[in-house]
Motif scaffolding. Structure first.
Motif, PDB file in Angstrom:
ATOM      1  N   UNK A 140       0.865  -1.173   0.000  1.00  0.00           N
ATOM      2  CA  UNK A 140       0.000   0.000   0.000  1.00  0.00           C
ATOM      3  C   UNK A 140       0.905   1.228   0.000  1.00  0.00           C
ATOM      4  N   UNK A 141       0.716   2.093  -0.986  1.00  0.00           N
ATOM      5  CA  UNK A 141       1.566   3.274  -1.121  1.00  0.00           C
ATOM      6  C   UNK A 141       1.340   4.218   0.040  1.00  0.00           C
ATOM      7  N   UNK A 142       2.430   4.765   0.558  1.00  0.00           N
ATOM      8  CA  UNK A 142       2.364   5.562   1.766  1.00  0.00           C
ATOM      9  C   UNK A 142       1.663   6.901   1.553  1.00  0.00           C
ATOM     10  N   UNK A 143       1.845   7.525   0.422  1.00  0.00           N
ATOM     11  CA  UNK A 143       1.308   8.871   0.207  1.00  0.00           C
ATOM     12  C   UNK A 143      -0.197   8.938   0.146  1.00  0.00           C
ATOM     13  N   UNK A 144      -0.821   8.020  -0.591  1.00  0.00           N
ATOM     14  CA  UNK A 144      -2.268   8.101  -0.763  1.00  0.00           C
ATOM     15  C   UNK A 144      -2.986   6.788  -0.461  1.00  0.00           C
ATOM     16  N   UNK A 145      -2.302   5.831   0.118  1.00  0.00           N
ATOM     17  CA  UNK A 145      -2.867   4.535   0.506  1.00  0.00           C
ATOM     18  C   UNK A 145      -3.439   3.771  -0.677  1.00  0.00           C
ATOM     19  N   UNK A 146      -2.828   3.959  -1.839  1.00  0.00           N
ATOM     20  CA  UNK A 146      -3.252   3.220  -3.027  1.00  0.00           C
ATOM     21  C   UNK A 146      -2.593   1.846  -3.045  1.00  0.00           C
ATOM     22  N   UNK A 147      -3.329   0.848  -3.458  1.00  0.00           N
ATOM     23  CA  UNK A 147      -2.794  -0.519  -3.523  1.00  0.00           C
ATOM     24  C   UNK A 147      -1.907  -0.625  -4.766  1.00  0.00           C
TER      25      UNK A 147
END
Length: 116
Positions: A102-109
């Motif tokens: 999960x990407x830290x900046x925008x919580x995108x998978x």
């Protein structure tokens, strides 16, 4: 409901989406695997598999059709001469998507899409 919807819009205009898929497919052809968001990977999967199916024929017309979509000489040549002949006997399923983090900046998978 999403009945009859053929593709994801990815929050972009049609020209921006077309350029995005073209650039992602060039990167995938050059590197063999890339990391992107899950939704972009799913859209890229259908786009690149259509390209590989066209390139499998290997004649001049398929070369022109692939170049018309990619507009990148090196990627087109690599797809026609190296990648597509490996899938000559395979009926689809040229790519694999694996969810990674999960990407830290925008919580995108995020997911890795790679050529099988």
């Amino acid at each position: 409901m999403r009945h009859g919807k053929d593709y994801r819009k990815l929050g972009r205009t049609s020209s921006h989406r077309k350029a995005l898929l073209k650039n992602l497919s060039i990167a995938l052809i050059e590197h063999g695997k890339i990391e992107t968001s899950v939704f972009k990977a799913k859209e890229l999967q259908s786009y690149i598999e259509r390209l590989i199916t066209t390139a499998r024929v290997g004649d001049f017309n398929s070369h022109r059709a692939v170049f018309a979509l990619l507009q990148h000489k090196a990627a087109t040549k690599k797809l026609i001469t190296e990648i597509a002949p490996k899938y000559k006997e395979r009926n689809g399923g040229y790519t694999r998507i694996q969810r990674t983090r999960i990407r830290r900046g925008d919580a995108s998978v995020m997911a890795i899409i790679e050529l099988v």
